[in-house]
Design an enzyme around this catalytic site. Structure first.
Site, PDB file in Angstrom:
ATOM      1  N   GLU A 138     -16.369  13.551  59.213  1.00 45.67           N
ATOM      2  CA  GLU A 138     -16.417  12.095  59.130  1.00 45.67           C
ATOM      3  C   GLU A 138     -15.744  11.547  57.871  1.00 45.67           C
ATOM      4  OE1 GLU A 138     -20.585  11.286  59.701  1.00 45.67           O
ATOM      5  OE2 GLU A 138     -20.545  11.982  61.782  1.00 45.67           O
ATOM      6  N   GLU A 171     -19.480  16.181  70.224  1.00 46.47           N
ATOM      7  CA  GLU A 171     -20.907  15.844  70.063  1.00 46.47           C
ATOM      8  C   GLU A 171     -21.333  14.774  71.072  1.00 46.47           C
ATOM      9  OE1 GLU A 171     -21.897  14.897  65.999  1.00 46.47           O
ATOM     10  OE2 GLU A 171     -20.502  16.379  65.176  1.00 46.47           O
TER      11      GLU A 171
END
Length: 717
Positions: A297, A403
């Protein structure tokens, strides 16, 4: 749906958005486009009024340029339900870039298309705007077509006797032993003590990601004190059950998820700690994981960049590659496909960051890969998901959706199914991992099963999807030519062959049904006394051993019999001309890398228009030779770039920037549909098909400003 999309009728259909001024301009080459200038607000641009329906899925594209430097430009639709963003691009000056996107709307009604840029100092130039509506049925049909082409292989199974004659009426029962498409889920340490959890998980998945157990705050909670015990035990469990593991993650750029002791370190001490962390975990699990999420991220957060400099992420990739350069190294990010309004992680921003990492590493793709988390907080915008992956796929890097989950909402299970079907159908997606199985502490957003391992509605969807991606009890009977054909998902299969009179008992053999790009070295080692499976592209030839009286079909040491003379005589037995041409054609392709086949193929290729039994026998000998010498490579040796120049011949009206064509494997797929795809591209006003070769006999190059213009998947016709 767009009126005057190519600006050939001046400003007809176009109007001002906000306080901008608009005008038509003509390039030196005669190309017409519309310009929004004198902008003072981000929404100041050109616009057009439309009517949109809630039961449609819309794909969108436009060519964009700015007057100076570069600037992020987004396409937006003002609807009764609010502003809906279709997509964004980092536009350049002097170069047209394709903005690709898509959207759905909650209710039918009027809408207004306009463009946005926070940089009000630039003019926004627009041309070739396309908005295409599709019904849900059309969208689903296109998904199915893509799955058929990308995930499945048309397989031909043939039974022949000892003289090579086809055996009609043989029963073939085909079962899937192992799916080749990587599909996985997250697991926690609770799986180590729960047999029911283990059984539920291992019966469904081939890949695992550890929820927290490999993360820095788990393995080094106190400075200098490492503890990998739980991660080691989970890895051992996965190994014992044939489950591949994604390494998640080495570093996380979110300040909230650092070991507590890290926050107080000086920049020098932090750099030393980061280096130790990378060296520790990458060295420990080298060769035991299939991928690393290197910096998690790093589009939304910048903990390490703020303290160690702008190249902190790139440096982490570099160090990881030095330690374990054999596995794919991922940028792993959220909202790139989930939320079209999140400018921090748009496909354009993702590619920009990825490009910075590639430049730091010295160019090239290396082992880099694209990780898209897929945490959906609202109903998925499938056109935007597809167009975003299209844009990212232009990098020609592996893409995983890492995910996947859906927030607890109405129709959660349905949306979960829509997402899985959409990303699985995209040819650029190489693997999927869901985020949420079961955890006694609660799942992040979505569980698949309860504590007794009874499926929740999302788990039922999962099992339904797995059934769609496999076959159950496929049974067929060979026709008069001894052939049974089937379309199979890529994977490992077993086939059991029986015949009421020819065979005393049934025979079972394993074989692989994979796309042709999957093959490098093909080992065909059927057990003695059973049948063999030989694969040549999408044809599978089944032959037997001494037990069935077919010893003539054993492997041979040379591709052609010494001194063999072939001819065409009227009394020779005719054979399936189409099959002969198909086999020889595919073998001819191998000759580019299998020089040992050149002479044999030069002989059999002379009889393409009138093949007879002796010619087919010669082809069969080549196949038997391939079986004997697979180590030479049925297609290409691993880790070798066989691209030799630019094979595909396209040119955009917008660009003079040259991009290399796709690899030969893509070219083969493209050739079969070239005429159709060319028509589609002309229809969408994006690309124009020129000839394959120019007057000098040289390949014409594929030209585009941003490589995503050459991806054909995103705009079904």
């Amino acid at each position: 749906m767009i009126l005057n999309p190519d600006l050939n009728d001046g400003l007809k259909g176009w109007s001002v958005s906000g306080g901008a001024k608009i005008e038509e301009r003509v390039s030196g080459g005669g190309n017409r486009f519309i310009v929004a200038h004198s902008r003072s607000h981000k929404n100041d641009s050109v616009s057009q009024k439309l009517y949109m329906k809630k039961d449609k899925l819309y794909t969108f594209s436009a060519w964009i340029q700015v007057s100076s430097r570069s600037a992020s430009v987004a396409a937006a639709f003002r609807t009764n339900g609010g502003v809906k963003y279709a997509g964004a691009i980092i536009a350049e000056t002097g170069c047209w870039s394709m903005l690709k996107g898509g959207l759905t709307v909650e209710g039918s009604g009027p809408a207004q298309l306009y463009f946005e840029s926070n940089d009000t100092s630039v003019e926004i130039w627009v041309d070739s705007v396309s908005l295409q509506p599709f019904t849900k049925e059309e969208w689903r049909t296109h998904q199915d077509q893509s799955v058929e082409k990308t995930r499945k292989t048309k397989v031909r199974l043939q039974a022949v006797d000892g003289r090579g004659n086809p055996v009609a009426g043989a029963k073939m029962a085909v079962t899937l032993a192992k799916r080749s498409f990587p599909f996985g889920a997250v697991i926690s340490d609770y799986i180590l003590q729960n047999t029911a959890f283990q059984n539920w998980f291992t019966s469904r998945f081939s890949v695992a990601t550890f929820a927290n157990e490999m993360k820095w705050y788990s393995t080094e909670n106190s400075r200098g004190v490492e503890n990998y015990k739980v991660a080691d035990d989970m890895l051992q469990f996965c190994k014992q059950n044939g489950i591949a593991v994604r390494g998640h993650n080495i570093l996380w750029d979110d300040p909230k998820y650092q070991p507590s002791w890290v926050n107080s370190l000086s920049p020098g001490d932090l750099q030393a700690a980061v280096d130790r962390r990378i060296n520790s975990i990458a060295s420990r699990y080298k060769g035991q994981v299939i991928a690393w999420d290197v910096v998690n991220e790093n589009l939304h957060f910048s903990f390490f960049e703020d303290r160690l400099g702008a190249s902190a992420s790139a440096a982490a990739f570099q160090k990881t590659r030095q330690i374990d350069g054999t596995v794919e190294l991922f940028m792993n990010e959220y909202n790139t496909i989930e939320e079209r309004g999140d400018g921090a992680s748009s496909p354009a921003k993702y590619l920009q960051k990825l490009g910075e990492i590639q430049a730091f590493l010295g160019g090239g793709s290396g082992p880099l890969a694209i990780g898209l988390e897929g945490h959906f907080g609202s109903a998925p915008n499938l056109p935007y998901v597809r167009s975003s992956i299209d844009t990212l796929a232009a990098k020609n890097l592996p893409i995983w959706v890492t995910e996947v989950d859906v927030s607890n909402m109405t129709d959660q299970a349905m949306h979960f199914q829509q997402i899985l079907e959409e990303v699985h159908a995209h040819p650029a997606v190489k693997g999927i991992v869901t985020w949420g199985t079961w955890d006694p502490r609660g799942c992040y957003r979505m569980c698949l099963t309860d504590g007794n391992f009874n499926n929740l509605p999302t788990g039922d969807v999962l099992d339904k999807i797995l059934r769609q991606w496999s076959i159950a009890g496929m049974v067929g009977v060979t026709d008069a030519n001894g052939v049974f054909e089937a379309s199979l998902f890529h994977g490992d299969y077993e086939v059991t062959i029986s015949h009421p009179t020819v065979m005393k008992s049934s025979l079972t053999q394993s074989f692989k049904a994979w796309n042709i790009e999957s093959y490098a070295d093909l080992s065909l080692d059927g057990p003695v006394g059973q049948i063999y499976a030989m694969v040549v592209d999408h044809d599978m030839l089944f032959v037997g051993t001494e037990e069935t009286g077919m010893s003539g079909c054993q492997p041979v040491n040379t591709p052609i019999e010494e001194g063999l003379k072939l001819c065409v005589e009227l009394n020779q037995v005719s054979i399936d001309k189409g099959r002969y041409q198909r086999l020889v054609g595919r073998l001819m392709y191998l000759a580019h890398t299998r020089l040992d086949l050149t002479y044999a193929l030069s002989v059999v290729s002379q009889y393409m228009h009138n093949p007879r039994e002796q010619h087919m026998n010669a082809v069969m000998r080549i196949l038997r030779y391939l079986k004997k010498a697979p180590e030479k490579g049925i297609l290409f040796a691993k880790n070798v770039d066989h691209r030799s120049g630019n094979l595909v011949t396209w040119k955009s009206k917008k660009q003079n920037v040259i991009a290399r064509s796709s690899a030969e494997a893509e070219f083969r797929d493209w050739m079969s549909e070239a005429a159709t795809e060319a028509g589609n591209l002309e229809e969408h006003g994006v690309l124009a098909l020129f000839g394959m070769f120019n007057s000098e006999g040289k390949p014409i190059l594929l030209c585009s400003c941003n490589d995503n213009s050459v991806r054909l998947y995103e705009l079904p016709s």
